[in-house]
Scaffold this motif. Sequence first.
Motif, PDB file in Angstrom:
ATOM      1  N   ASP A 102      31.228 -49.791  28.623  1.00 33.96           N
ATOM      2  CA  ASP A 102      31.558 -50.453  27.477  1.00 33.96           C
ATOM      3  C   ASP A 102      32.927 -51.044  27.036  1.00 33.96           C
ATOM      4  N   LEU A 103      33.651 -50.361  27.547  1.00 33.41           N
ATOM      5  CA  LEU A 103      35.180 -50.736  27.329  1.00 33.41           C
ATOM      6  C   LEU A 103      35.652 -51.790  28.014  1.00 33.41           C
ATOM      7  N   SER A 104      35.128 -51.642  29.318  1.00 34.90           N
ATOM      8  CA  SER A 104      35.419 -52.577  30.176  1.00 34.90           C
ATOM      9  C   SER A 104      34.823 -54.158  29.761  1.00 34.90           C
ATOM     10  N   ALA A 105      33.707 -54.017  29.278  1.00 39.94           N
ATOM     11  CA  ALA A 105      33.019 -55.272  28.667  1.00 39.94           C
ATOM     12  C   ALA A 105      33.595 -55.668  27.668  1.00 39.94           C
ATOM     13  N   LEU A 106      34.077 -54.917  26.839  1.00 38.21           N
ATOM     14  CA  LEU A 106      34.977 -55.402  25.445  1.00 38.21           C
ATOM     15  C   LEU A 106      36.237 -55.805  26.099  1.00 38.21           C
TER      16      LEU A 106
ATOM     17  N   PRO B  44      47.027 -52.263  30.875  1.00 40.51           N
ATOM     18  CA  PRO B  44      45.822 -52.510  30.082  1.00 40.51           C
ATOM     19  C   PRO B  44      45.952 -53.971  29.720  1.00 40.51           C
ATOM     20  N   THR B  45      46.875 -54.471  29.818  1.00 37.07           N
ATOM     21  CA  THR B  45      47.002 -55.939  29.119  1.00 37.07           C
ATOM     22  C   THR B  45      46.898 -56.875  30.348  1.00 37.07           C
ATOM     23  N   ASP B  46      46.944 -56.326  31.462  1.00 35.21           N
ATOM     24  CA  ASP B  46      46.596 -57.338  32.780  1.00 35.21           C
ATOM     25  C   ASP B  46      45.278 -57.775  32.652  1.00 35.21           C
ATOM     26  N   PRO B  47      45.001 -59.225  33.094  1.00 36.05           N
ATOM     27  CA  PRO B  47      43.688 -59.604  33.036  1.00 36.05           C
ATOM     28  C   PRO B  47      42.720 -59.088  33.998  1.00 36.05           C
ATOM     29  N   ARG B  48      43.221 -58.299  35.201  1.00 32.38           N
ATOM     30  CA  ARG B  48      42.387 -57.506  36.080  1.00 32.38           C
ATOM     31  C   ARG B  48      42.106 -56.373  35.544  1.00 32.38           C
ATOM     32  N   TRP B  49      42.378 -55.709  34.268  1.00 32.45           N
ATOM     33  CA  TRP B  49      42.124 -54.563  33.632  1.00 32.45           C
ATOM     34  C   TRP B  49      40.652 -54.507  33.501  1.00 32.45           C
ATOM     35  N   PRO B  50      39.905 -55.271  32.938  1.00 36.34           N
ATOM     36  CA  PRO B  50      38.437 -54.951  32.861  1.00 36.34           C
ATOM     37  C   PRO B  50      37.761 -54.874  34.058  1.00 36.34           C
TER      38      PRO B  50
ATOM     39  N   ALA C 298      36.808 -57.550  28.752  1.00 37.19           N
ATOM     40  CA  ALA C 298      36.512 -58.769  29.382  1.00 37.19           C
ATOM     41  C   ALA C 298      35.947 -59.725  28.569  1.00 37.19           C
ATOM     42  N   GLY C 299      35.583 -59.282  26.994  1.00 38.62           N
ATOM     43  CA  GLY C 299      35.225 -60.216  26.210  1.00 38.62           C
ATOM     44  C   GLY C 299      33.868 -60.589  26.551  1.00 38.62           C
ATOM     45  N   THR C 300      33.001 -59.632  27.200  1.00 42.79           N
ATOM     46  CA  THR C 300      31.540 -60.170  27.487  1.00 42.79           C
ATOM     47  C   THR C 300      30.740 -59.166  26.865  1.00 42.79           C
ATOM     48  N   ALA C 301      31.357 -58.187  26.011  1.00 43.65           N
ATOM     49  CA  ALA C 301      30.396 -57.226  25.189  1.00 43.65           C
ATOM     50  C   ALA C 301      29.817 -57.857  23.586  1.00 43.65           C
ATOM     51  N   PRO C 302      28.353 -57.740  23.790  1.00 45.20           N
ATOM     52  CA  PRO C 302      27.821 -58.095  22.588  1.00 45.20           C
ATOM     53  C   PRO C 302      28.235 -57.517  21.251  1.00 45.20           C
ATOM     54  N   ILE C 303      28.640 -57.992  20.194  1.00 46.49           N
ATOM     55  CA  ILE C 303      28.966 -57.499  18.969  1.00 46.49           C
ATOM     56  C   ILE C 303      28.435 -58.006  18.000  1.00 46.49           C
ATOM     57  N   ASN C 304      27.668 -57.054  17.146  1.00 45.99           N
ATOM     58  CA  ASN C 304      26.954 -57.793  16.097  1.00 45.99           C
ATOM     59  C   ASN C 304      27.861 -57.373  14.804  1.00 45.99           C
ATOM     60  N   GLN C 305      28.465 -58.689  14.327  1.00 45.72           N
ATOM     61  CA  GLN C 305      29.174 -58.653  13.177  1.00 45.72           C
ATOM     62  C   GLN C 305      28.311 -58.431  11.973  1.00 45.72           C
ATOM     63  N   ALA C 306      28.319 -57.343  11.071  1.00 44.02           N
ATOM     64  CA  ALA C 306      27.781 -57.288   9.915  1.00 44.02           C
ATOM     65  C   ALA C 306      28.512 -56.345   8.827  1.00 44.02           C
ATOM     66  N   ALA C 307      27.916 -56.484   7.484  1.00 42.79           N
ATOM     67  CA  ALA C 307      28.745 -55.675   6.595  1.00 42.79           C
ATOM     68  C   ALA C 307      28.294 -54.310   6.890  1.00 42.79           C
ATOM     69  N   VAL C 308      29.123 -53.406   6.801  1.00 44.62           N
ATOM     70  CA  VAL C 308      28.876 -51.926   7.280  1.00 44.62           C
ATOM     71  C   VAL C 308      29.651 -50.880   6.217  1.00 44.62           C
ATOM     72  N   ASP C 309      29.243 -49.800   5.803  1.00 46.91           N
ATOM     73  CA  ASP C 309      29.832 -48.975   5.078  1.00 46.91           C
ATOM     74  C   ASP C 309      30.331 -47.703   5.855  1.00 46.91           C
ATOM     75  N   TYR C 310      31.439 -47.509   5.730  1.00 47.04           N
ATOM     76  CA  TYR C 310      31.947 -46.415   6.548  1.00 47.04           C
ATOM     77  C   TYR C 310      31.258 -44.834   6.104  1.00 47.04           C
ATOM     78  N   ASN C 311      31.239 -44.852   4.824  1.00 44.50           N
ATOM     79  CA  ASN C 311      30.486 -43.554   4.290  1.00 44.50           C
ATOM     80  C   ASN C 311      29.270 -43.460   4.757  1.00 44.50           C
TER      81      ASN C 311
END
Length: 147
Positions: free
Chosen positions: A70-74, A5-11, A76-89
């Motif tokens: 989705d894991l593949s995109a994550l 999984p650490t190999d750059p070919r993994w995605p 590869a660093g190509t997945a859009p991630i919306n950083q925001a405040a979130v409450d686990y509860n």
Amino acid sequence: MSVPPTDPRWPKVLSLSVHEFRTPMTVVAGYIRMLLKDRAGPLSDQQRKLLEEAEKSCARLSALLAEVSDLSALEAGTAPINQAAVDYNTALRDAVKGLPPLPDREVSITLDLEDTPAPATGDPVRLTQALAAVIAALRRELVGEDA
């Protein structure tokens, strides 16, 4: 070829795997839908039940493939991630509230959460989806043990 999984070919391996599994699964699911619509003639009740179970399995495989994609995109660093405040509860409550009912029985889920927020920073939608997937899998396994 072993690709850690650490190999750059993994995605790329993940992405190709999703494609190779999704293509035949889509064909099988299409034929199942056609059979369920009586395109090849009428079905017996037993045949319909078996095909409906196969259709559910195809849907689960499709959902799993979407998660691997989705894991593949994550990875590869190509997945859009919306950083925001979130409450686990809140995310947990939303995940449980959004669970679809089980077709053959009622299963209640009770959350015993603190009244104080459990804040974090992340993607609220993805967190809720991930929690819902884990809770749904646990519910499915626990219900399966009772059957």
